[in-house]
Scaffold this motif. Structure first.
Motif, PDB file in Angstrom:
ATOM      1  N   ASP A  46       7.197  -3.005   6.289  1.00 56.32           N
ATOM      2  CA  ASP A  46       7.822  -2.143   5.850  1.00 56.32           C
ATOM      3  C   ASP A  46       7.604  -1.292   4.563  1.00 56.32           C
ATOM      4  O   ASP A  46       7.133  -0.346   4.798  1.00 56.32           O
ATOM      5  CB  ASP A  46       9.057  -1.995   6.480  1.00 56.32           C
ATOM      6  N   GLU A  47       7.257  -2.149   3.715  1.00 53.97           N
ATOM      7  CA  GLU A  47       6.962  -1.487   2.556  1.00 53.97           C
ATOM      8  C   GLU A  47       5.646  -1.266   1.751  1.00 53.97           C
ATOM      9  O   GLU A  47       4.975  -0.419   1.878  1.00 53.97           O
ATOM     10  CB  GLU A  47       7.732  -2.466   1.504  1.00 53.97           C
ATOM     11  N   SER A  48       5.081  -2.168   3.082  1.00 50.38           N
ATOM     12  CA  SER A  48       2.948  -1.543   2.981  1.00 50.38           C
ATOM     13  C   SER A  48       3.443  -0.849   3.591  1.00 50.38           C
ATOM     14  O   SER A  48       2.147   0.711   3.225  1.00 50.38           O
ATOM     15  CB  SER A  48       2.364  -2.950   4.080  1.00 50.38           C
ATOM     16  N   LEU A  49       3.943   0.047   5.280  1.00 50.75           N
ATOM     17  CA  LEU A  49       3.222   1.003   5.589  1.00 50.75           C
ATOM     18  C   LEU A  49       3.569   2.350   4.925  1.00 50.75           C
ATOM     19  O   LEU A  49       3.413   3.294   5.672  1.00 50.75           O
ATOM     20  CB  LEU A  49       4.333   0.542   7.563  1.00 50.75           C
ATOM     21  N   PHE A  50       5.273   2.238   4.324  1.00 51.21           N
ATOM     22  CA  PHE A  50       5.524   3.340   3.527  1.00 51.21           C
ATOM     23  C   PHE A  50       4.959   3.609   1.829  1.00 51.21           C
ATOM     24  O   PHE A  50       5.866   4.474   1.917  1.00 51.21           O
ATOM     25  CB  PHE A  50       7.368   3.547   4.205  1.00 51.21           C
ATOM     26  N   ALA A  51       4.426   2.424   1.791  1.00 53.50           N
ATOM     27  CA  ALA A  51       3.766   2.795   0.586  1.00 53.50           C
ATOM     28  C   ALA A  51       2.622   4.121   0.576  1.00 53.50           C
ATOM     29  O   ALA A  51       2.064   4.796   1.591  1.00 53.50           O
ATOM     30  CB  ALA A  51       2.526   1.576   0.404  1.00 53.50           C
ATOM     31  N   LEU A  52       3.285   4.633  -0.650  1.00 54.35           N
ATOM     32  CA  LEU A  52       2.566   5.788  -1.108  1.00 54.35           C
ATOM     33  C   LEU A  52       1.905   5.561  -1.841  1.00 54.35           C
ATOM     34  O   LEU A  52       1.928   5.320  -3.259  1.00 54.35           O
ATOM     35  CB  LEU A  52       3.156   7.318  -2.034  1.00 54.35           C
ATOM     36  N   ALA A  53       0.550   6.912  -2.062  1.00 56.17           N
ATOM     37  CA  ALA A  53      -0.506   6.632  -3.320  1.00 56.17           C
ATOM     38  C   ALA A  53      -1.727   7.501  -4.043  1.00 56.17           C
ATOM     39  O   ALA A  53      -1.276   8.615  -2.664  1.00 56.17           O
ATOM     40  CB  ALA A  53      -1.547   5.096  -3.067  1.00 56.17           C
TER      41      ALA A  53
END
Length: 1013
Positions: A46-53
């Motif tokens: 989930d940390e990957s899926l909801f990462a922002l950049a």
């Protein structure tokens, strides 16, 4: 490329798992991704899926109260350099690796209720949801939580990484009391404890960093907190600073040093129904390696960004974020009627590619973007072959930025070419950050010369799509020319191949074949590269003679070298295997035995982590079929029947260990009429990360696979290619969809493509006029114009006059396919080989021995020739037993009338059947006397789709092939007819038959009069 993570270290461990089921499709919002899992095993994914950049800064989607061991923040420009140690080093080996490493992480906001720290794992999670708002580019999170003491609170957090301000992170964090009364403390920190993951047994995840970040200065007060980090070797310095906006219920009590950085502590009070809200703004400022910027200058840049953010407040930043994304969504203009999950997934994937791609010419798009540590943050050829094509019609400015990065590192590519003993030209590194080669394993690293061709291909695609000739003049031409020069150094005109231009000892995209001669992908892409370079040089000389003179003088380039490029391209060695009718992946590939099944030791692991590389190299097995990728990127001059033969063959030897693979197969499957397979492969690339199909989304999402899903839509279902500088489309409609729509930015025009069952509508929503192709025919739209066209092209005009009709037997005259199917299934069961409808479909139109080879692809042991002969005879016996019962009643409706009508019209009539039992069957059906000539498998050496059987029928009738009409029900048979130079009528409703000249629902609809008058 794909990778596996070490087990993440997660702080929260809720007492009970409460995972909500996926909502019904009708309830899916295509603009929002929502997940409810409270299982710590899911948190890293989930940390990957909801990462922002934003192309410069990336922040994983961890929890503010408990960031955990897999949370991280990354800067594209923050990396460390580590020497590569070899026991045996040879000239040209990569000397060091560049590794993107985590910077100070500033999401932390730790809570206290009274004097008690809030430890989420020790309480009860009553309700939890993570949400990614794709319109706003905002990550939202809600948690209703009961403390061990029974007090209930609700936490609401919103987060964005600004698309307008390169180093800015903003968080709006609220705590609402459900029944708690008392003091509340919010400790907002910048944490430096996170180091790069150490490499274990899987080389795709983790690093062995020599050095890393260390903190040089830090300080905090009630207004701001900051620190400065510096890498040990690369000389990158990073400043991180935070400020806050507090509501009236909070005040700052303390600013100073914390356990691993700096912290500011805010206090307030809560009563049931009351809330406190903290807005946190974090700014990063960084230098290029060994830059002379002072620490004061870095801090001043960060502070100015924070003051601008505070002035806008979180709500203002959110509005700006939505405006920044509006252009992307307007240009993509996406809508899927029939499956909202697909639309949601496509938006999610493109959002990630968009937000993680470099914008300043100093970075590109890494394999995992800015969402995790996979592949050390390196840029590969995927950026140009997958990510850039997905962006070029939606965000061309990002495509330009990725190419500007390649131009900025052109000198490093020149240096790498010298390391590889090339006296001139440039060779881009296979994996890199700074521009230097970072792969220690040269057989699948530096040997991948095709990276040059991928960059050159991307330059041409960008210029064609954008019309940006200034880029071509100022940067692109030099990149094309310098990279083209290397081909003449690694290749030569081979007298043993009739003077063909051959390229030796390279590795293609399929890393399961290394250091091969005449890799098809490399040769075909090099051919296109050389032609583009020569054409660009001549364009520059004609249109901008002063620029050309300066560039040619600087590069010591003359006309003789340009002519040599064209000669090499024209003589490029691209052989076709005479027996299989396919492009060999390389000179030795088809000579190798196929690899038997291998059982992975854990989960879905690539073969390279199970076997020694040499074991893999000795077998006919593909990680991904690069021959098919060549046909997708540079195969406009290859006919569809040849592409189909290649698709069918390489599908049988490809493991899809690479997440790049599925999108290529989806695009090619659509083009060659394998529509069910196209959709299945589309789903594989669409959901790689959302469904964690490769078990490694925890280490960052797969950018190329995400981009590949967009290519599967536009290049696959939409049929998009670039032909002679124009967008060319040939849309199809997947069976489960009612309609779909996507947008296409071409030069200054915006084209809307709407696909429905009854046709395609093209609308020029902005700009124009625009010329484009629909199924090969050029159309022009005026500004605001719209045109409706048929989904399938009009049938080609058949030759006049026709002199002969050649009929297939099975499925056209009699339905013996079910008999064949039953016989093969009986044999398969007896020898313990899996047999399904897809295998049976592949056998249609194929002779007995070819069908047996298809069946035995799944066998657990090898069969010698004697055994194969016995198996074929056994199957034939089962078949003959059943057709012995056939009679005229088994003729398909209308079949005899169709044959009789052709004879009445003066046509000569032949039969071309892959069955050796054709004469027997014609006798049983009572129609043997209707045919002037019969060809069965016993009279030919090569089965369909080879044209031999139809050519033999034409010879037997004494008629030229172009005066013949073939009638078939199988795709392989249609291929055979077309390859023979005949017109083709297909009988059936399979999309795989769409390439025939005429498609009929059944043989009863056959009317010879429409082809003879």
């Amino acid at each position: 490329m794909d990778k596996l993570d070490a087990a993440p270290a997660l702080s929260p461990a809720p007492t009970a798992r409460t995972v909500s089921p996926a909502p019904p499709a009708a309830d899916v919002d295509p603009w929002r991704i929502v997940r409810h899992s409270t299982d710590p095993a899911d948190f890293a994914q989930d940390e990957s899926l909801f990462a922002l950049a934003n192309g410069a800064l990336g922040v994983r989607g961890g929890l503010e109260e408990a960031p955990g061991g897999s949370q991280g923040s990354f800067l594209a420009g923050a990396w460390e350099r580590t020497p590569i140690e070899y026991h045996e080093r040879f000239p040209g080996f990569a000397a060091h690796t560049d590794t993107r490493i985590p910077v100070a992480d500033a999401i932390g906001i730790h809570l206290r209720l009274g004097d008690t720290p809030v430890r989420l794992a020790e309480g009860e999670w009553l309700d939890f949801a993570r949400e990614l708002d794709l319109r706003a580019g905002c990550y939202r999170r809600t948690l209703r939580w009961r403390s061990p003491a029974g007090e209930k609170i609700e936490i609401r957090a919103e987060r964005l990484v600004s698309l307008d301000e390169p180093g800015l992170l903003a968080i709006r964090y609220s705590v609402h009391s459900l029944d708690y009364t008392g003091a509340i403390t919010l400790e907002s920190s910048i944490d430096t404890a996170r180091d790069a993951i150490e490499q274990g047994a899987d080389p795709r995840i983790g690093v062995r960093v020599d050095g890393g970040f260390h903190t040089e200065q830090s300080d905090a007060d009630e207004t701001s907190a900051w620190l400065i980090q510096r890498t040990t070797h690369s000389g990158v310095r990073v400043a991180c600073m935070q400020r806050h906006r507090l509501d009236a219920a909070l005040h700052c009590r303390y600013g100073g040093h914390g356990a691993n950085g700096v912290v500011q502590i805010h206090e307030g009070a809560l009563a049931p129904g009351g809330s406190v809200t903290l807005e946190k703004y974090v700014a990063y400022a960084w230098t290029t390696p060994h830059d002379e910027d002072t620490d004061a200058a870095l801090l001043a840049r960060a502070d100015q960004a924070l003051l601008r953010a505070q002035a806008q407040a979180f709500s203002g930043l959110l509005q700006a974020q939505q405006r920044a994304l509006a252009s992307l969504w307007e240009r993509t203009d996406l809508q899927i009627e029939g499956d909202p999950r697909v639309e949601q997934s496509l938006r999610f994937n493109l959002f990630h590619v968009f937000q993680s791609s470099g914008r300043d010419g100093h970075s590109s798009a890494a394999a995992k973007g800015l969402t995790g540590e996979g592949y050390e943050g390196h840029y590969f050829w995927d950026a140009e072959a997958f990510m850039l094509p997905a962006l070029v019609n939606a965000a061309p400015e990002l495509a330009r930025g990725m190419l500007a990065y390649r131009y900025r590192t052109l000198d490093r590519a020149r240096a790498h070419a010298r390391e590889m003993n090339h006296a001139r030209g440039a060779l881009y590194a296979w994996r890199t950050i700074s521009g230097d080669e970072c792969s220690a394993y040269f057989p699948s690293g530096s040997a991948q010369y095709h990276i040059n061709a991928a960059v050159a291909w991307a330059v041409r695609l960008y210029v064609d799509a954008s019309g940006d000739r200034d880029f071509l003049r100022e940067q692109g031409a030099e990149m094309l020319i310098e990279t083209a020069r290397v081909w003449l150094d690694v290749g030569h005109f081979n007298p043993r191949r009739g003077g063909a231009f051959c390229i030796h000892s390279v590795t293609g995209p399929d890393e399961y074949s290394a250091l091969v001669d005449n890799n098809h992908y490399t040769n075909r892409m090099a051919q296109k590269h050389l032609r583009d370079a020569a054409a660009t040089a001549r364009w520059l000389a004609a249109e901008h003679p002063q620029d050309w003179a300066a560039l040619a003088a600087r590069l010591a380039l003359d006309e003789q070298e340009i002519v040599a490029w064209s000669l090499a391209a024209d003589a490029m060695y691209l052989p076709v295997d005479p027996a299989l009718g396919i492009f060999p992946q390389d000179d030795a590939f088809l000579d190798k035995p196929r690899l038997r099944a291998v059982t992975a030791s854990e989960g879905k692991r690539p073969l390279l982590l199970e076997l020694h590389p040499l074991t893999i190299y000795r077998h006919q097995v593909c990680k991904q079929a690069d021959a098919l990728l060549a046909l997708m990127l540079a195969g406009n001059d290859v006919d569809r029947s040849a592409k189909r033969r290649n698709f069918d063959y390489y599908e049988g030897v490809t493991l899809h260990d690479s997440t790049l693979s599925a999108s290529t197969f989806s695009v090619l499957a659509t083009e060659v009429g394998r529509h069910d397979k196209a959709y299945a492969y589309f789903l594989d690339t669409l959901r790689v990360d959302l469904d964690d199909l490769h078990g490694n989304a925890a280490h960052g999402v797969h950018m190329a696979a995400m981009a590949g899903s967009w290519l599967a839509l536009t290049w696959g279902f939409g049929g998009l290619r670039v032909v002679d500088g124009l967008p060319s489309l040939a849309p199809t409609l997947p069976a489960g969809w009612t309609s779909y729509r996507f947008g296409l930015r071409w030069h200054a025009a915006q084209l809307r493509v709407e696909v429905e069952r009854n046709g395609v509508r093209y609308t020029l929503a902005d700009g124009g006029p625009l010329r484009f192709r629909h199924h090969g025919t050029v159309h022009t739209l005026a500004p605001g114009g719209s045109i409706a066209l048929p989904l399938q092209p009009q049938p080609a005009r058949l030759p006049r006059p026709l002199k002969a009709v050649i009929f297939d037997l099975d499925g056209v005259i009699a339905d013996t396919a079910v008999v064949h199917h039953a016989a093969w299934k009986q044999l398969a069961e007896e020898i313990g080989v899996a047999f399904d409808d897809a295998t049976g479909e592949r056998m249609k139109g194929v002779d007995r021995r070819g069908s047996l080879d298809i069946l035995l692809e799944r066998a657990t042991r090898a069969y010698d020739e004697e055994e194969k002969h016995a198996l074929a005879e056994r199957k034939n016996a089962y078949y003959r037993e059943q057709i012995a019962q056939f009679g005229p009643q088994h003729l398909l409706p209308g079949a005899q009338a169709a044959i009789a009508s052709a004879r009445a019209a003066g046509m000569k009539i032949a039969l071309a059947s892959a069955s050796r039992n054709a004469p027997l069957l014609l006798d049983r059906l009572g129609i043997a006397g209707l045919f002037d000539y019969v060809v069965d498998a016993g009279r030919i050496a090569r089965s369909k789709p080879d044209p031999e059987i139809f050519l033999d029928a034409a010879r037997g009738l004494g008629v030229a092939p172009h005066d013949c009409l073939g009638v078939e029900d199988a795709a392989a048979g249609v291929d055979s007819i077309l390859a023979a130079g005949m017109a083709a009528v297909a009988v059936g409703d399979s999309p795989a038959l769409a390439h025939a000249d005429v498609l009929l629902p059944n043989v009863a609809a056959f009317d010879i009069a429409q082809y003879t008058t």
